[in-house]
Each structure stands twice: as C-alpha cells, then as structure tokens.
Enzyme design. Structure first.
Site, mmCIF file in Angstrom:
data_model
loop_
_atom_site.group_PDB
_atom_site.id
_atom_site.type_symbol
_atom_site.label_atom_id
_atom_site.label_comp_id
_atom_site.label_asym_id
_atom_site.label_seq_id
_atom_site.Cartn_x
_atom_site.Cartn_y
_atom_site.Cartn_z
ATOM 1 N N HIS A 111 8.729 -4.450 69.986
ATOM 2 C CA HIS A 111 8.911 -4.727 71.419
ATOM 3 C C HIS A 111 7.581 -5.036 72.093
ATOM 4 C CE1 HIS A 111 8.616 -0.148 72.548
ATOM 5 N NE2 HIS A 111 7.474 -0.719 72.849
ATOM 6 N N ASP A 113 6.016 -2.602 82.940
ATOM 7 C CA ASP A 113 7.265 -1.848 82.865
ATOM 8 C C ASP A 113 7.133 -0.466 83.499
ATOM 9 O OD1 ASP A 113 5.517 -1.027 80.873
ATOM 10 O OD2 ASP A 113 6.769 -1.703 79.222
ATOM 11 N N GLU A 122 13.184 -5.030 74.031
ATOM 12 C CA GLU A 122 13.582 -4.528 72.715
ATOM 13 C C GLU A 122 14.138 -5.676 71.856
ATOM 14 O OE1 GLU A 122 12.576 -1.691 71.958
ATOM 15 O OE2 GLU A 122 13.327 -0.052 73.187
HETATM 16 C C1 F6R Z 1 3.732 -0.160 77.782
HETATM 17 C C2 F6R Z 1 4.433 -1.174 77.015
HETATM 18 C C3 F6R Z 1 4.793 -0.962 75.583
HETATM 19 C C4 F6R Z 1 3.634 -0.382 74.763
HETATM 20 C C5 F6R Z 1 4.058 -0.177 73.317
HETATM 21 C C6 F6R Z 1 2.951 0.437 72.493
HETATM 22 O O1 F6R Z 1 3.500 -0.583 79.105
HETATM 23 O O2 F6R Z 1 4.759 -2.198 77.555
HETATM 24 O O3 F6R Z 1 5.207 -2.180 75.025
HETATM 25 O O4 F6R Z 1 2.542 -1.264 74.828
HETATM 26 O O5 F6R Z 1 5.184 0.651 73.276
HETATM 27 O O6 F6R Z 1 2.690 1.735 72.937
HETATM 28 P P1 F6R Z 1 1.473 2.570 72.323
HETATM 29 O O7 F6R Z 1 0.227 1.889 72.722
HETATM 30 O O8 F6R Z 1 1.590 3.940 72.975
HETATM 31 O O9 F6R Z 1 1.679 2.588 70.844
#
Ligand code: F6R
Length: 249
Positions: A137, A66, A142
């Site tokens: 997500h 993403d 979402e």
């Molecule tokens: C990022 C992504 C998101 C994150 C998720 C967790 O490329 O796809 O799904 O993996 O928001 O983020 P952290 O690791 O910062 O808690």
C-alpha cells in the site's frame, strides 16, 4: 527508479537536502507528506537542516496522505499528532499551511471530496513523499484500489491492521478504517519519492520490482509516473537484482 543508499540516515540526509533545495527554489511549494516509522529519521534530519538553514517557510503548504477514522487529533497515534510532534510544531507552521484529512468529521464523503479538491485548488502537489506497507500500500491505498482513485474512505486490510497495531498500547484500539488520498492524487504530484528501509520490506520490494503496474500492487502505480524514485537502504534492497539498483553515495 531504484536508488540504493548505505543506510537510512543517508536517505534522510539526501532527501532533506533535496527538499530544502525545492523549498528555496519555490517558497510556495506544496508538499505531500507521509507518516510512519520510516519517516521518523527523515523528519528528524530535515528539521535539523531547516533549523540551521532557515529557508522561508511562510508560504509552504503541506498535505498529508492519510488519517485514521475515529481518532481525535489529540490521540498520540493519530497522524495529526505525529505530524505536529515530528515536524509542524518544531517548525512553527501555521494551521493555515497544514492540511490533513479529518477522521473525526461527520460527513466523510464531503471531507474526501473537499480534500482532493483542495489539492487541485492549490495547483497540485510539487512533491509527494511516500512510505510503503508490507502489502504494497501507498498512503492507505490497499491492494485493489483503482489507479484513478481520489481521496476516499478505506477499510484497512488485515495485514495493515496487524502491522500498525504495534503502535497501539492495546492492539484492539487500532482503527479499522482511514481516509486516504487516492492513487490519482499521488500520481498527479510533479515528483514522487518512495522511501523504503529495513529487512521486513525486502519481500515487498522484490514484488514491486517484478510487478508491472497493476492495482493488486498499489506501489506499482509509480511505474506510470514520469518522475518517481524509490530510495532503499541495503536491507530493503537485498532481494532486488544488483543491476537494477542505482548506487547513491
Ligand atoms: C503513512 C502511510 C503509510 C506508511 C506505510 C509504511 O502516512 O501513508 O503508507 O507510509 O504504512 O509505514 P512504516 O513506515 O511505519 O513502515
């Protein structure tokens, strides 16, 4: 499907060794990659292993999950910047090996169609690395995103904007929209590993454990995948019944 490790460092070590084996067995591997704080120790350890063991990376191809819409690649909070900083630049990967959705393009529909088409044209992903949001997500799919979705534009939920605004000096600069690979793109990968660490993810893990596959909990889609594993540290696993956890190390 739930694997518990003593620490985030143990997850990073296990995953790094696994990825190096995968690349050695197939130097043409197509890897789906994630960003976020969970991945920082993973990429740091992977980098150490790759620099020491030096498998051939010249034929490797990466596809990131993403990117925010409206942040240029030079913005320190763009996912392009993150990936170059944590992995691509230290490894010296060529731009031709790297795929990231372009959140600055003028034709977003075209960009989305092309991104899923590029994954398919590459023969699909051999491995997809995932983190999870506190709302369940994966990528930026979402709650409510259909399981047959391909790469698309998503309006980030209130929850995600609140969670991720911590990375921005001025929280008001947090983008409202992103491009994300769809759940179908993720489920089409041959192998998927979701990494979850920290006490703040214990509730969403409990929910994921209890949820049958349904779009209100995007990560529950992994229950439909024949080769998906969830790697948890002790804190993230603290609300899952012990008998559901497979202990590693
Ligand atoms: C990022 C992504 C998101 C994150 C998720 C967790 O490329 O796809 O799904 O993996 O928001 O983020 P952290 O690791 O910062 O808690």
């Amino acid at each position: 499907m739930f694997f518990i490790f003593p620490t985030p460092a143990a997850i990073a070590e296990h995953l790094s060794q696994h990825l190096i084996r995968l690349i050695r067995n197939n130097p043409d591997s197509k890897l789906g990659l994630a960003t976020g704080s969970t991945m920082e120790p993973v990429y740091a350890r992977l980098l150490q292993h790759l620099e020491k063991e030096r498998p051939d990376l010249s034929r490797l191809t990466t596809f990131n999950l993403d990117e925010y819409i409206g942040l240029p690649a030079s913005h320190p909070q763009s996912y392009s910047y993150y990936m170059h900083q944590h992995l691509f630049d230290p490894l010296g990967l060529d731009d031709s090996q790297i795929n990231l959705p372009n959140g600055m393009c003028t034709n977003l529909d075209h960009e989305c169609r092309n991104y899923s088409a590029a994954i398919a044209a590459a023969g699909g992903l051999d491995f997809q690395l995932l983190g999870i949001g506190t709302n369940g997500h994966i990528g930026f799919n979402e709650p409510g995103t259909p399981f047959d979705s391909l790469t698309h534009v998503i309006e980030l939920s209130e929850n995600t904007r609140l969670d991720n605004s911590r990375f921005f000096d001025n929280p008001a600069d947090m983008p409202t929209h992103a491009i994300t690979m769809g759940i179908k793109d993720i489920l089409d990968a041959k192998e998927v590993v979701l990494v979850v660490t920290g006490e703040h993810k214990a509730d969403v893990m409990n929910l994921l454990y209890r949820s049958p596959a349904n779009p209100s909990m995007p990560a529950s889609s992994l229950k439909l995948h024949p080769n998906a594993r969830i790697y948890l540290d002790q804190a993230a696993a603290s609300r899952i019944p012990a008998e559901a956890l497979y202990h590693v190390e």
